[in-house]
Enzyme design. Structure first.
Site, PDB file in Angstrom:
ATOM      1  N   SER A 114       0.819  -1.214   0.000  1.00 48.06           N
ATOM      2  CA  SER A 114       0.000   0.000   0.000  1.00 48.06           C
ATOM      3  C   SER A 114       0.854   1.266   0.000  1.00 48.06           C
ATOM      4  O   SER A 114       1.962   1.300   0.561  1.00 48.06           O
ATOM      5  CB  SER A 114      -0.942   0.039   1.216  1.00 48.06           C
ATOM      6  OG  SER A 114      -1.564   1.298   1.358  1.00 48.06           O
ATOM      7  N   TYR A 128      -3.015   0.406  10.532  1.00 48.61           N
ATOM      8  CA  TYR A 128      -2.744   0.199   9.104  1.00 48.61           C
ATOM      9  C   TYR A 128      -1.474   0.937   8.692  1.00 48.61           C
ATOM     10  O   TYR A 128      -0.610   0.371   7.998  1.00 48.61           O
ATOM     11  CB  TYR A 128      -3.931   0.686   8.284  1.00 48.61           C
ATOM     12  CG  TYR A 128      -3.882   0.294   6.825  1.00 48.61           C
ATOM     13  CD1 TYR A 128      -4.132  -1.017   6.430  1.00 48.61           C
ATOM     14  CD2 TYR A 128      -3.617   1.238   5.831  1.00 48.61           C
ATOM     15  CE1 TYR A 128      -4.104  -1.381   5.085  1.00 48.61           C
ATOM     16  CE2 TYR A 128      -3.591   0.883   4.493  1.00 48.61           C
ATOM     17  CZ  TYR A 128      -3.831  -0.424   4.123  1.00 48.61           C
ATOM     18  OH  TYR A 128      -3.799  -0.779   2.790  1.00 48.61           O
ATOM     19  N   LYS A 130       1.805  -1.222   7.491  1.00 48.06           N
ATOM     20  CA  LYS A 130       2.187  -1.131   6.081  1.00 48.06           C
ATOM     21  C   LYS A 130       3.603  -0.565   5.933  1.00 48.06           C
ATOM     22  O   LYS A 130       4.336  -0.956   5.009  1.00 48.06           O
ATOM     23  CB  LYS A 130       1.174  -0.313   5.294  1.00 48.06           C
ATOM     24  CG  LYS A 130      -0.160  -1.026   5.100  1.00 48.06           C
ATOM     25  CD  LYS A 130       0.020  -2.357   4.365  1.00 48.06           C
ATOM     26  CE  LYS A 130      -1.301  -3.034   4.066  1.00 48.06           C
ATOM     27  NZ  LYS A 130      -1.128  -4.308   3.327  1.00 48.06           N
TER      28      LYS A 130
END
Length: 265
Positions: A139, A152, A156
């Site tokens: 991502s 997140y 990531k």
């Protein structure tokens, strides 16, 4: 990497980017596709739509290292090798400091530890042959941030860091590594976040074009062919990444302003 004739394993393959990768790899001539997902029935439904390659669906919980090891061992026994392993499974939370310890642990397990588990399982065979490819879906949040989603953003970044480490450590031994870092993609992950009013989903949708999973898969094929480490379906991410590195304070100010404007919208 030329995908023709290759044996490919994809996790998180029941929908979104994973399913799109399977479809596109098949059209590129991959010999075999192993589609792994927590939802085995959904993975089977995707497999049933692919006629160009031998395709097998497997129910796998990527947070269970033993299941990941079994996935790799069974594929190697059945097909003789794995040429490309796509660690694609991922989750978001839409949470900040209020995220529970359980949420942090689950996000880490899916977004980072599963990459470690798959590399640990698949690298011995690749190293023995002197070649292999790892594609990790990381991502754009792994290069920039994920506004409104601390677990997140953190996981990531860790995923990108691990992919870099793999490339540095094993690149001279025939192992290729790519980190796929898309921004907005029209998947259930993004749509569910928008429906829930998550600020991070709003920022992602407002930060650039929202691509289809098939468009992302096209970028992946191009990136694998060029053996690029960073695969950026959204070209603007490279510009944002450069701004973040060269003028961090200005970049942070811009991100704060964007977040504030969307919080009040």
């Amino acid at each position: 990497m030329d995908l023709a004739g290759k044996v490919v394993v994809i996790t998180g393959a029941a929908g979104g980017i994973g399913a799109a990768l399977a479809r596109r790899f098949a059209t590129e001539g991959a010999a075999t596709l192993v589609l792994a997902d927590l939802d085995g029935d959904a993975a089977e439904a995707v497999a049933a739509t692919i006629g160009e390659s031998e395709t097998r669906a497997v129910a796998v919980d990527v947070t269970d290292e033993n299941q990941v090891a079994e996935l790799v061992a069974e594929a190697e026994e059945r097909y003789g090798r794995i040429d490309l392993f796509c660690a694609n499974a991922g989750i978001t939370t839409g949470a900040g400091l209020e995220a529970s310890a359980e949420t942090w642990a689950r996000t880490w397990a899916v977004n980072v530890q599963s990459h470690i588990s798959s590399a640990r399982a698949v690298l011995p065979g690749m190293l023995e042959r002197g070649e292999g490819y790892l594609l990790h879906t990381c991502s754009a949040a792994g290069l920039l941030t994920a506004v409104g989603d601390a677990p997140y953003a953190v996981t990531k970044h860790a995923a990108v860091s691990f992919a870099e480490w793999l490339s540095i450590t094993y690149g001279a031994k025939g192992i290729k590594v790519s980190a796929l870092c898309p921004q907005g993609v029209d998947t259930p992950m993004l749509q569910d976040g928008l429906a829930a009013g998550h600020i991070g989903a709003k920022v992602t949708a407002a930060g650039g074009a929202v691509l289809s999973p098939d468009e992302v898969a096209g970028s992946v094929v191009e990136g694998l062919a060029a053996e690029r480490f960073l695969i950026l379906p959204h070209p603007e991410v490279q510009k944002y990444y450069l701004h973040r590195a060269t003028d961090t304070d200005r970049w942070l100010a811009g991100m704060r302003g964007l977040a504030a404007s969307l919080e009040t919208s």
